[in-house]
Design a protein around this motif. Sequence first.
Motif, PDB file in Angstrom:
ATOM      1  N   LYS A   1       0.844  -1.187   0.000  1.00  0.00           N
ATOM      2  CA  LYS A   1       0.000   0.000   0.000  1.00  0.00           C
ATOM      3  C   LYS A   1       0.878   1.235   0.000  1.00  0.00           C
ATOM      4  O   LYS A   1       1.910   1.273   0.650  1.00  0.00           O
ATOM      5  CB  LYS A   1      -0.929   0.024   1.213  1.00  0.00           C
TER       6      LYS A   1
ATOM      7  N   GLU B   1     -13.964  -2.978  20.578  1.00  0.00           N
ATOM      8  CA  GLU B   1     -13.851  -2.959  19.120  1.00  0.00           C
ATOM      9  C   GLU B   1     -12.558  -2.311  18.647  1.00  0.00           C
ATOM     10  O   GLU B   1     -12.323  -2.177  17.437  1.00  0.00           O
ATOM     11  CB  GLU B   1     -15.037  -2.191  18.527  1.00  0.00           C
TER      12      GLU B   1
ATOM     13  N   ASP C   1     -10.050  -4.515  16.298  1.00  0.00           N
ATOM     14  CA  ASP C   1     -10.532  -4.703  14.929  1.00  0.00           C
ATOM     15  C   ASP C   1     -10.454  -3.405  14.140  1.00  0.00           C
ATOM     16  O   ASP C   1     -10.103  -3.408  12.944  1.00  0.00           O
ATOM     17  CB  ASP C   1     -11.978  -5.207  14.950  1.00  0.00           C
ATOM     18  N   ALA C   2     -10.790  -2.291  14.775  1.00  0.00           N
ATOM     19  CA  ALA C   2     -10.735  -0.997  14.085  1.00  0.00           C
ATOM     20  C   ALA C   2      -9.302  -0.674  13.656  1.00  0.00           C
ATOM     21  O   ALA C   2      -9.069  -0.156  12.553  1.00  0.00           O
ATOM     22  CB  ALA C   2     -11.285   0.091  14.987  1.00  0.00           C
TER      23      ALA C   2
ATOM     24  N   ARG D   1      -6.852  -2.880  13.079  1.00  0.00           N
ATOM     25  CA  ARG D   1      -6.435  -3.793  12.000  1.00  0.00           C
ATOM     26  C   ARG D   1      -7.032  -3.367  10.657  1.00  0.00           C
ATOM     27  O   ARG D   1      -6.425  -3.552   9.603  1.00  0.00           O
ATOM     28  CB  ARG D   1      -6.877  -5.224  12.325  1.00  0.00           C
ATOM     29  N   ASN D   2      -8.221  -2.787  10.703  1.00  0.00           N
ATOM     30  CA  ASN D   2      -8.889  -2.341   9.472  1.00  0.00           C
ATOM     31  C   ASN D   2      -8.519  -0.915   9.073  1.00  0.00           C
ATOM     32  O   ASN D   2      -9.154  -0.342   8.178  1.00  0.00           O
ATOM     33  CB  ASN D   2     -10.408  -2.460   9.641  1.00  0.00           C
ATOM     34  N   ARG D   3      -7.538  -0.365   9.746  1.00  0.00           N
ATOM     35  CA  ARG D   3      -7.022   0.962   9.394  1.00  0.00           C
ATOM     36  C   ARG D   3      -8.118   2.025   9.388  1.00  0.00           C
ATOM     37  O   ARG D   3      -8.255   2.787   8.426  1.00  0.00           O
ATOM     38  CB  ARG D   3      -6.345   0.911   8.019  1.00  0.00           C
ATOM     39  N   LYS D   4      -8.865   2.095  10.467  1.00  0.00           N
ATOM     40  CA  LYS D   4      -9.937   3.074  10.567  1.00  0.00           C
ATOM     41  C   LYS D   4      -9.435   4.491  10.841  1.00  0.00           C
ATOM     42  O   LYS D   4     -10.189   5.457  10.717  1.00  0.00           O
ATOM     43  CB  LYS D   4     -10.913   2.672  11.690  1.00  0.00           C
TER      44      LYS D   4
ATOM     45  N   HIS E   1       2.372  -5.236  12.643  1.00  0.00           N
ATOM     46  CA  HIS E   1       2.225  -6.232  11.575  1.00  0.00           C
ATOM     47  C   HIS E   1       3.489  -6.226  10.729  1.00  0.00           C
ATOM     48  O   HIS E   1       4.259  -5.256  10.699  1.00  0.00           O
ATOM     49  CB  HIS E   1       0.992  -5.939  10.704  1.00  0.00           C
TER      50      HIS E   1
END
Length: 446
Positions: free
Chosen positions: A116, A169, A172-173, A175-178, A202
């Motif tokens: 990315k 949450e 998860d937020a 890891r999802n690059r919020k 990561h």
Amino acid sequence: MFIVLAGVLAIIGIVTAGYYFAVRPVALRIAVGPAGSDDLKVVHALSQAFVQAHSQIRLRPIPTEGATASAQMIAEGRADLAIVRGDLSVPKNVQAVATLRKNVAVLWVPPAMKGKKAGAKITKIAQLAGRRIGVIGRTPANVDLLKVILQQYGVDPNKIEVVQFPASEAADAIRNRKADAYLAAGPVNSKITSEAIAASTHDGKAPTFLPIDSAEAIAQNHPMYEASEIPAGAFGGSPDRPEDEVKTISFSHHIVARKDLSDTTVAAFTRQLFAIRQTVMSEFPLAAKIETPDTDKDAFIPVHPGAAAFVDGEEKTFLDRYSDFIWWGLMGLSAMGSIGAWFAGYLKKDERSNNSTLRERLLEMIATARRSDSAEELDQMQAEADNILRDTLQCFEHGAISEGALTSFNIALSQFHQAVADRKALLMITSQNLQRAGAALRVTGT
């Protein structure tokens, strides 16, 4: 004797009642929240430990929605104690009892992901302008904390986008690059913060921690904060997260009590809290963070006098607290005894006056008996003297006259009996002489 016995029993009763009042178990309502939080779990553990130790203080936890609700509850008088967050508005009617834990602000940026295109690398707080920042936790206090930090570095809070995630949450937020960067506030060993930072790692790359180099300046401008550091490796990992010590700001969660809560009660609670802390630590390591309050006069939250007495080793014993009451109680009992004796004497004044009149009558009867020419009159005075004796003995039994007065009466009574006996003997001799003279006259006349 009965008055003395009654006084002794009254003193024993007062001392016993005072001791029971001083050591009886006292239940304190403590507001803490939110439900399921570590703070509430620790308070429940402390409450159970107090009961098991048969402590003088008992805790009644009152769950709330959070530190703000807890502060509101104690401000309204619906709680005696509360767990409040130091960087929020602290009620004016409370004082500090203990520091439950210290929290640090942690700002970090996840590493760029492979494949990315990475934007400009963020290494300083000033570079957060125009970015999206994720705040872990739903409380508005964490957003306010972020704004304080940004304003110190000249970043307009209106030029960033804030996204809040519930603690459950957050991983998860991340890891999802919020968001581009994240803020968490909690103890250095916070499980929530550690899991969030682990989720940011990561491809073997650790996140970048943003130091708050102006922590001391923030603490100067905002007394509820303190300059602090995050130790290297505080969040585990390999390599260490963070690799080096990171400057930051901290704030505390305090156990506070109402100002009008008794100094003795607060001192007893503080003493028990630090005595029980070791027991609770095995189940809740967070209890190890409980510290004594800041006793300085310029502390942000003034310390409660009861807690200060425990910290400074000036806690008063039972006799120290109640010696004045005991002394005044003894003085009061002495005064009451004197008043009672006077009142009892006042009630018997008529009886004493009557007995004094009877004694005077007895003395008059002595002179009368020595002049009497009639045995019948002497017998009547003898009967009257017997009645006077009966009344005098009753007065003595009732406490109306003293033993000295009774002795004086006995002397007068003895004198009366002697006078009657002498007069009767004289009358008898006179009668006999008259009878002989009459007989001689009758013989001469015949």
